[in-house]
Each structure stands twice: as C-alpha cells, then as structure tokens.
Design an enzyme around this catalytic site. Sequence first.
Site, mmCIF file in Angstrom:
data_model
loop_
_atom_site.group_PDB
_atom_site.id
_atom_site.type_symbol
_atom_site.label_atom_id
_atom_site.label_comp_id
_atom_site.label_asym_id
_atom_site.label_seq_id
_atom_site.Cartn_x
_atom_site.Cartn_y
_atom_site.Cartn_z
ATOM 1 N N LEU A 32 1.583 27.233 38.306
ATOM 2 C CA LEU A 32 1.460 26.914 39.738
ATOM 3 C C LEU A 32 0.052 27.217 40.238
ATOM 4 O O LEU A 32 -0.497 26.482 41.049
ATOM 5 C CB LEU A 32 2.507 27.688 40.539
ATOM 6 N N GLU A 150 14.778 29.740 39.019
ATOM 7 C CA GLU A 150 15.038 29.120 40.322
ATOM 8 C C GLU A 150 13.737 29.101 41.114
ATOM 9 O O GLU A 150 13.080 30.137 41.247
ATOM 10 C CB GLU A 150 16.097 29.894 41.109
ATOM 11 N N HIS A 166 18.102 37.055 56.652
ATOM 12 C CA HIS A 166 18.586 37.853 55.533
ATOM 13 C C HIS A 166 18.800 39.301 55.969
ATOM 14 O O HIS A 166 19.819 39.921 55.653
ATOM 15 C CB HIS A 166 17.587 37.760 54.372
HETATM 16 P P1 0O2 Z 1 19.162 36.801 46.677
HETATM 17 O O1 0O2 Z 1 19.352 38.229 47.060
HETATM 18 O O2 0O2 Z 1 18.096 36.138 47.508
HETATM 19 O O3 0O2 Z 1 18.945 36.606 45.219
HETATM 20 P P2 0O2 Z 1 24.157 29.112 42.645
HETATM 21 O O4 0O2 Z 1 22.953 30.056 42.508
HETATM 22 O O5 0O2 Z 1 23.771 27.659 42.474
HETATM 23 O O6 0O2 Z 1 25.305 29.546 41.797
HETATM 24 P P3 0O2 Z 1 24.067 29.655 45.433
HETATM 25 O O7 0O2 Z 1 23.740 31.105 45.396
HETATM 26 O O8 0O2 Z 1 24.972 29.206 46.568
HETATM 27 O O9 0O2 Z 1 24.728 29.207 44.098
HETATM 28 O O10 0O2 Z 1 22.726 28.800 45.444
HETATM 29 P P4 0O2 Z 1 21.783 28.422 46.655
HETATM 30 O O11 0O2 Z 1 22.542 27.855 47.798
HETATM 31 O O12 0O2 Z 1 20.737 27.544 46.042
HETATM 32 O O13 0O2 Z 1 21.181 29.814 47.146
HETATM 33 C C1 0O2 Z 1 20.396 30.586 46.300
HETATM 34 C C2 0O2 Z 1 19.479 31.516 47.063
HETATM 35 O O14 0O2 Z 1 18.945 30.872 48.240
HETATM 36 C C3 0O2 Z 1 20.131 32.755 47.611
HETATM 37 O O15 0O2 Z 1 20.208 33.721 46.598
HETATM 38 C C4 0O2 Z 1 19.146 33.156 48.722
HETATM 39 O O16 0O2 Z 1 17.959 33.723 48.188
HETATM 40 C C5 0O2 Z 1 18.790 31.797 49.296
HETATM 41 N N1 0O2 Z 1 19.718 31.424 50.380
HETATM 42 C C6 0O2 Z 1 20.730 30.547 50.316
HETATM 43 N N2 0O2 Z 1 21.360 30.435 51.495
HETATM 44 C C7 0O2 Z 1 20.715 31.263 52.351
HETATM 45 C C8 0O2 Z 1 20.891 31.576 53.757
HETATM 46 O O17 0O2 Z 1 21.769 31.065 54.449
HETATM 47 N N3 0O2 Z 1 20.015 32.503 54.286
HETATM 48 C C9 0O2 Z 1 19.015 33.097 53.552
HETATM 49 N N4 0O2 Z 1 18.223 33.977 54.165
HETATM 50 N N5 0O2 Z 1 18.843 32.826 52.230
HETATM 51 C C10 0O2 Z 1 19.674 31.914 51.641
HETATM 52 P P5 0O2 Z 1 21.300 34.873 46.614
HETATM 53 O O18 0O2 Z 1 21.763 35.063 45.229
HETATM 54 O O19 0O2 Z 1 22.350 34.568 47.638
HETATM 55 O O20 0O2 Z 1 20.552 36.146 47.116
#
Ligand code: 0O2
Length: 217
Positions: A32, A150, A166
């Site tokens: 990147l 990711e 968050h």
């Molecule tokens: P953390 O603590 O950030 O690692 P999948 O991973 O495909 O099995 P998921 O988790 O629904 O399923 O995937 P998605 O929707 O792509 O979300 C992945 C990450 O995006 C989350 O990781 C968050 O970092 C961020 N994210 C998703 N939705 C939201 C939201 O509504 N608000 C905020 N602030 N961040 C969001 P994690 O594992 O949930 O948490």
Amino acid sequence: MKYVPNDVPEVDKWTEVNLVYESALAQMEARLKVLNSEFQMVHNYNPIEHIKSRIKTPESIVKKLKSKGIEPTIEAMVEHVNDIAGIRIICSFTSDIYRIADLITNQSDLEVISIKDYIKQPKQSGYQSYHMIITVPIYLSTRTVEVKVEIQIRTVAMDFWASLEHKIKYKFEGNAPQYIKQSLIDCAQMVSALDDEMLRLNDEIRKLTEETRTEHP
Ligand code: 0O2
C-alpha cells in the site's frame, strides 16, 4: 495453497499463526505504501491519509467463533475468522476509496474473496466503510500459503464516526439509549453530506488549477 497451520504442538502452532498473520499485514502495508508513493509521483497527491493495522485479540477471536457456534480451536479460527489480520486505510475522499480498492483488486497475486460496500449501503446503525477480504501469498521456507486479510477503507470523517460509535457501543454494551442511536444516525448522514461536499470542492479546485495551468503553462 490455503493457509492451514502445521501439525505441531499447540504452542508452536500459535506462534506460527501469529508469524503468518503478522507477515501478511507487513506485506500488505508495504504494498500500500508503494501504491501511495507511486500515486504521489504520477498524480501529485496521496490517496491514502494513513494506515492502521492490527492482529485481532485472542479474546475477540474466541468471542467471534462462539457467536458463530463454532468450537474455538486454532484450526477453526484460521478457517472461519476472516479478520484475524486487519488493515484500515483512511482516505480524504470517497473517490479515493474506490481507487484504492481497484488498485488492490488489480494486483494479480492477491485474490479478492468478498466485498461489503457499506458506503453504497450503510448499516442500519449508520456505519459506512468499504470492506474487502483478500488473500495474500506468504512465502515460508517450505511452502507458500494464501493468508486472509480484512481491508477496511474509509474516509477520515467515516473513521471519526466509527470510532465514536464503537466507544458508545462498548460503553453501553450494545444497548445505547434510543436518542443516542438516533443522534448517531443523524451524524452519519452529516458525515455522508460532508464527504460529498469535500469531494465536490476538491474537484472544483482541481479543475481551476488545471485551467490556470493551461492558460499560463
Ligand atoms: P473489531 O473489534 O473491530 O475487530 P464476518 O467477519 O464476515 O464473519 P462481520 O463481523 O459481520 O462478519 O463482518 P463486517 O460486517 O464486515 O464487519 C467487520 C468489522 O467491521 C467489525 O469487526 C468492525 O471493525 C467493523 N464494523 C462493522 N459494523 C460496524 C458498526 O456498526 N460500527 C462500527 N464502529 N464498526 C463496525 P468486529 O469483529 O465486529 O470488531
């Protein structure tokens, strides 16, 4: 070859997993940075404001596996948790997000596994970001493995919103009062309007600069 940990004692397996995912992050960050520098050289500006990366904590990995009803083992986490290695790319403008996503997609040895465009379709909470799960080849001494990373790409404004949301989610353990949730939705709309306006303004400035250059080469 899809990454599967070597059949060694658990402690060594965990060390290997960490090394592999750390290497995947280092590899992606380096690529990147090259893309950003080249962009600066050719187009005279940086599409990437900054990059953050992290390895998901063991607690968070176990929580995710349990929420999916999967027994938390090292093999299961490698198979089912797509964001053990995570990179967040912060840009100035929404157009940069798609530009960077294209540049990543065009790298022939990277495979795009899935895309979630929460900019075109924001989450109900108001969350906006562009997510890609890709695999990157990691060259170990005896094998080459494809490791999942990711990539979250978003603007500075989207990132500001996501970090506050968050914190609020964490503070209220997911049960924030309705008026706070509504304020966040309103803020997300402002973020979207701000991003659109900043992009429009930037395009305008660019056009004016180009016109001046043509008039006074
Ligand atoms: P953390 O603590 O950030 O690692 P999948 O991973 O495909 O099995 P998921 O988790 O629904 O399923 O995937 P998605 O929707 O792509 O979300 C992945 C990450 O995006 C989350 O990781 C968050 O970092 C961020 N994210 C998703 N939705 C939201 C939201 O509504 N608000 C905020 N602030 N961040 C969001 P994690 O594992 O949930 O948490």
